[in-house]
Scaffold this motif. Structure first.
Motif, PDB file in Angstrom:
ATOM      1  N   GLY A  21       0.989  68.552  75.529  1.00  0.00           N
ATOM      2  CA  GLY A  21       2.078  68.409  76.229  1.00  0.00           C
ATOM      3  C   GLY A  21       3.062  67.239  76.202  1.00  0.00           C
ATOM      4  N   ALA A  22       3.116  66.531  76.084  1.00  0.00           N
ATOM      5  CA  ALA A  22       3.943  64.933  74.989  1.00  0.00           C
ATOM      6  C   ALA A  22       4.650  65.538  74.077  1.00  0.00           C
ATOM      7  CB  ALA A  22       3.148  63.663  75.624  1.00  0.00           C
ATOM      8  N   LYS A  23       4.684  65.946  72.909  1.00  0.00           N
ATOM      9  CA  LYS A  23       4.904  66.684  71.971  1.00  0.00           C
ATOM     10  C   LYS A  23       5.857  67.620  72.284  1.00  0.00           C
ATOM     11  CE  LYS A  23       5.550  65.492  67.515  1.00  0.00           C
ATOM     12  NZ  LYS A  23       6.006  63.963  67.167  1.00  0.00           N
ATOM     13  N   ASN A  24       5.308  68.549  73.250  1.00  0.00           N
ATOM     14  CA  ASN A  24       6.494  69.684  73.275  1.00  0.00           C
ATOM     15  C   ASN A  24       7.118  69.502  73.974  1.00  0.00           C
ATOM     16  OD1 ASN A  24       5.487  71.079  71.519  1.00  0.00           O
ATOM     17  ND2 ASN A  24       3.441  72.491  73.378  1.00  0.00           N
ATOM     18  N   ALA A  25       7.705  68.290  75.090  1.00  0.00           N
ATOM     19  CA  ALA A  25       8.273  68.171  75.645  1.00  0.00           C
ATOM     20  C   ALA A  25       9.338  66.529  75.211  1.00  0.00           C
ATOM     21  CB  ALA A  25       7.712  67.422  77.269  1.00  0.00           C
ATOM     22  N   GLY A  26       9.048  66.619  73.576  1.00  0.00           N
ATOM     23  CA  GLY A  26      10.244  65.921  73.280  1.00  0.00           C
ATOM     24  C   GLY A  26       9.827  63.867  72.623  1.00  0.00           C
ATOM     25  N   ALA A  27       8.573  63.404  73.154  1.00  0.00           N
ATOM     26  CA  ALA A  27       8.447  62.682  73.272  1.00  0.00           C
ATOM     27  C   ALA A  27       8.613  62.093  71.940  1.00  0.00           C
ATOM     28  CB  ALA A  27       6.626  61.723  73.299  1.00  0.00           C
ATOM     29  N   GLY A  28       9.181  60.967  71.758  1.00  0.00           N
ATOM     30  CA  GLY A  28       8.998  60.132  70.298  1.00  0.00           C
ATOM     31  C   GLY A  28       7.886  59.915  69.214  1.00  0.00           C
ATOM     32  N   SER A  29       7.424  59.139  69.993  1.00  0.00           N
ATOM     33  CA  SER A  29       6.279  58.600  69.195  1.00  0.00           C
ATOM     34  C   SER A  29       4.925  58.177  70.408  1.00  0.00           C
ATOM     35  CB  SER A  29       6.006  57.094  68.618  1.00  0.00           C
ATOM     36  OG  SER A  29       7.143  56.280  70.323  1.00  0.00           O
ATOM     37  N   ILE A  30       4.243  59.398  69.673  1.00  0.00           N
ATOM     38  CA  ILE A  30       2.508  59.628  70.169  1.00  0.00           C
ATOM     39  C   ILE A  30       1.982  58.779  69.729  1.00  0.00           C
ATOM     40  CG2 ILE A  30       1.033  60.788  71.285  1.00  0.00           C
ATOM     41  CD1 ILE A  30       3.134  63.000  72.010  1.00  0.00           C
ATOM     42  N   LEU A  31       0.480  58.881  70.403  1.00  0.00           N
ATOM     43  CA  LEU A  31      -0.306  57.508  69.887  1.00  0.00           C
ATOM     44  C   LEU A  31      -2.048  58.449  70.498  1.00  0.00           C
ATOM     45  CD1 LEU A  31      -1.987  56.645  67.320  1.00  0.00           C
ATOM     46  CD2 LEU A  31      -1.793  54.308  68.524  1.00  0.00           C
ATOM     47  N   VAL A  32      -2.805  58.908  69.978  1.00  0.00           N
ATOM     48  CA  VAL A  32      -3.828  59.555  70.652  1.00  0.00           C
ATOM     49  C   VAL A  32      -5.267  58.275  69.702  1.00  0.00           C
ATOM     50  CG1 VAL A  32      -5.910  61.086  70.826  1.00  0.00           C
ATOM     51  CG2 VAL A  32      -4.020  61.852  70.684  1.00  0.00           C
ATOM     52  N   ILE A  33      -6.116  57.650  71.876  1.00  0.00           N
ATOM     53  CA  ILE A  33      -6.819  56.512  71.036  1.00  0.00           C
ATOM     54  C   ILE A  33      -8.174  57.120  71.309  1.00  0.00           C
ATOM     55  CG2 ILE A  33      -7.170  53.971  70.529  1.00  0.00           C
ATOM     56  CD1 ILE A  33      -4.104  53.568  71.682  1.00  0.00           C
ATOM     57  N   GLU A  34      -8.780  57.175  70.411  1.00  0.00           N
ATOM     58  CA  GLU A  34     -10.627  58.168  69.835  1.00  0.00           C
ATOM     59  C   GLU A  34     -11.176  56.827  70.351  1.00  0.00           C
ATOM     60  OE1 GLU A  34     -11.612  60.883  71.943  1.00  0.00           O
ATOM     61  OE2 GLU A  34     -13.872  59.366  71.138  1.00  0.00           O
ATOM     62  N   ARG A  35     -12.386  56.500  69.807  1.00  0.00           N
ATOM     63  CA  ARG A  35     -13.839  55.462  70.256  1.00  0.00           C
ATOM     64  C   ARG A  35     -14.428  56.849  69.176  1.00  0.00           C
ATOM     65  NH1 ARG A  35     -16.053  55.092  75.711  1.00  0.00           N
ATOM     66  NH2 ARG A  35     -17.344  57.190  76.092  1.00  0.00           N
ATOM     67  N   ASP A  36     -14.556  57.672  69.097  1.00  0.00           N
ATOM     68  CA  ASP A  36     -15.811  58.363  68.413  1.00  0.00           C
ATOM     69  C   ASP A  36     -14.989  58.725  66.605  1.00  0.00           C
ATOM     70  OD1 ASP A  36     -17.509  59.734  67.665  1.00  0.00           O
ATOM     71  OD2 ASP A  36     -17.995  60.989  69.542  1.00  0.00           O
ATOM     72  N   SER A  37     -16.011  58.948  66.350  1.00  0.00           N
ATOM     73  CA  SER A  37     -15.366  59.368  64.451  1.00  0.00           C
ATOM     74  C   SER A  37     -14.480  61.109  64.702  1.00  0.00           C
ATOM     75  CB  SER A  37     -16.646  58.988  63.780  1.00  0.00           C
ATOM     76  OG  SER A  37     -17.584  59.571  64.645  1.00  0.00           O
ATOM     77  N   ARG A  38     -14.562  61.364  66.276  1.00  0.00           N
ATOM     78  CA  ARG A  38     -13.779  62.322  65.190  1.00  0.00           C
ATOM     79  C   ARG A  38     -13.626  63.167  66.910  1.00  0.00           C
ATOM     80  NH1 ARG A  38     -19.095  66.312  64.839  1.00  0.00           N
ATOM     81  NH2 ARG A  38     -20.308  65.482  66.113  1.00  0.00           N
ATOM     82  N   LEU A  39     -12.117  64.066  66.896  1.00  0.00           N
ATOM     83  CA  LEU A  39     -12.031  64.348  68.224  1.00  0.00           C
ATOM     84  C   LEU A  39     -12.578  65.535  69.094  1.00  0.00           C
ATOM     85  CD1 LEU A  39      -8.169  64.803  67.191  1.00  0.00           C
ATOM     86  CD2 LEU A  39      -9.086  62.399  68.634  1.00  0.00           C
ATOM     87  N   GLY A  40     -12.102  66.182  70.642  1.00  0.00           N
ATOM     88  CA  GLY A  40     -12.736  66.717  71.122  1.00  0.00           C
ATOM     89  C   GLY A  40     -13.890  66.603  71.984  1.00  0.00           C
TER      90      GLY A  40
END
Ligand SMILES: Cc1cc2nc3c(=O)[nH]c(=O)nc-3n(C[C@H](O)[C@H](O)[C@H](O)COP(=O)(O)OP(=O)(O)OC[C@H]3O[C@@H](n4cnc5c(N)ncnc54)[C@H](O)[C@@H]3O)c2cc1C
Length: 418
Positions: A21-40
């Motif tokens: 949602g953030a990327k499609n709305a045009g955010a310049g820089s994004i970062l997803v931080i996840e404690r696990d070794s994979r997403l999901g």
């Protein structure tokens, strides 16, 4: 210290959809931080089907559903920091994460909280008896069986009829265990109707409503539990006590939104949901901090998590890019028969298209009507054969309806007769 437009904490379905949602709305820089070794997130251990019916018109497993969102995020070039645990957020949106390279400090223009929830453990239940091995939360058992390939036991009792408990009753049966019963203290199940049918009825597993586990037996390993019926005030009726031999007790007694970080940032939490108070844009009580998914309120269906998180991410991007959100808003009141309703405030000026009100009812209601009123004027009514606390309800108000809000003092969502 690194500057980032939108930092998203948690890489489960909520975090992934917020990033999209953030990327499609045009955010310049994004970062997803996840404690696990994979997403999901939790979906990695959900190998059963039932995901994505609303979003993709298909019945997917949890892992397939999250893989689709992960692919969408990667196609958009969303950067992800794995194996990194966020340990602090300040009200001015400084984010501290710890990983093998040490402490990472980020200054975010907007933050999206998407940390999910954890299961209520035995310690919060006050069941008498020994602290023996063989007692697991249903989600832990799910991870053991579906990811690690270990069977927690062979003779199983499930306490609590939340969706994870129902799904694990079926999984344990499929893996060769004998599930003696699912005991539920309330007079109704806490899970989805479809899960009661597909996970218990189809496998002949008894659901004991108004029953609970009152004692646990066993020295090194669980040898049995005492189950009793409860009265209207949920007190066990001693003469109904009976012993059920088993080596495993699975607990499915509720989920707690993971809001320790939210508290550090000064975000106000609702006692009804355990999650932040948010407005129509999913902004919390702290400007520039947004929340979505199970950290906001516990969802039964991931499709709704994705839908609301995409909006939260887009609003966070808008905020980071300087689109001001008007403050305040008209309070949304949980009226007769409604436990809570998200969002808690609606500012009509901030609504772009439509808005969904999501809520849970306080008990089982038959042949009733879901009603939304602006002050005393009904703007929405829907007949319902049955409403239960285990199923989240949703009402969508269109922009034309929201336009009528301007002069109202309150919005009330309630259950009314017929
Ligand atoms: C057992 C189970 C069965 C389900 N079955 C169904 C079903 O059949 N159909 C359906 O539609 N829905 C189902 N659901 C519901 C759905 O899966 C959830 O609503 C959804 O996963 C919630 O997404 P989330 O991103 O909010 O939380 P999660 O999936 O829990 O993700 C949260 C993420 O945040 C990360 N995180 C937390 N704290 C930090 C931190 N401090 N730093 C960094 N990362 C952090 C976690 O590691 C995790 O990856 C089920 C849920 C469960 C638990």
């Amino acid at each position: 210290m690194k500057a980032v437009d939108v930092v998203i904490i948690g890489g489960g379905p909520a975090g992934l959809a917020a990033a999209i949602g953030a990327k499609n709305a045009g955010a310049g820089s994004i970062l997803v931080i996840e404690r696990d070794s994979r997403l999901g997130g939790i979906l990695n251990q959900c190998i059963h089907n039932g995901f994505g019916l609303h979003t993709f018109n298909e019945e997917l497993t949890g892992s397939e559903y999250s893989a689709r969102y992960e692919a969408m995020a990667r196609d958009l070039g969303v950067p992800v920091l794995l194996n990194s645990m966020v340990v602090d957020i300040t009200p001015d949106r400084r984010v501290f994460a710890v990983n093998e390279r040490g402490v990472q400090e980020l200054q975010a223009k907007a933050v999206v909280l998407a940390m999910g929830c954890r299961e209520r453990p035995r310690g919060s239940l006050n069941i008498a008896g020994s602290r023996t091995a063989g007692i697991f939360t249903a989600g832990t058992a799910q991870k053991f069986v579906n990811i690690d390939g270990w069977m927690p036991g062979r003779e199983v009792v499930v306490l609590g009829s939340g969706d994870i408990g129902l799904i694990m009753a079926r999984r344990m049966t499929l893996e060769g265990a004998s599930v003696k019963a699912v005991a539920e203290v309330m007079p109704y199940s806490g899970g989805l109707k479809r899960n009661i049918v597909q996970c218990l009825d189809d496998f002949g597993i008894p659901l004991l409503l108004s029953h609970t586990v009152i004692e646990i037996f066993g020295k090194d390993r669980l040898s049995g539990v005492a189950i009793a019926e409860v009265d209207e005030s949920r007190k066990p009726i001693e003469k109904t006590r009976r012993l059920v031999p088993c080596d495993t007790l699975l607990l499915s007694v509720g989920l707690i939104p993971e809001n320790e970080l939210s508290k550090m940032a000064g975000v106000k939490l609702s006692p009804a949901t355990g999650g932040p108070y948010v407005n129509e844009s999913f902004q919390t009580s702290v400007e520039g901090i947004f929340a979505c998914g199970n950290v906001l309120h516990v969802h039964d269906l991931v499709d709704f998590v994705s839908e609301e998180s995409e909006i939260a991410g887009a609003n966070a991007a808008g905020y980071a890019m300087g689109r001001g959100l008007s403050g305040g808003g008209i309070p949304v009141i949980a009226g007769n028969g409604v436990r809570y309703c998200v969002p808690w405030h609606i500012n009509p000026d901030n609504v772009i298209d439509k808005i969904s009100l999501r809520f849970r009812v306080t008990g089982v209601y038959r042949n009733s009507r879901v009603s939304v009123r602006f002050d005393d004027n009904q703007v929405f009514g829907r007949k319902s054969m049955i409403l239960t606390p285990g199923e989240m309800e949703s009402v969508t108000l269109k922009k034309e309806t929201i336009a009528k809000l301007a002069s109202a003092k309150k919005i009330t969502v309630s259950v009314e007769e017929g």
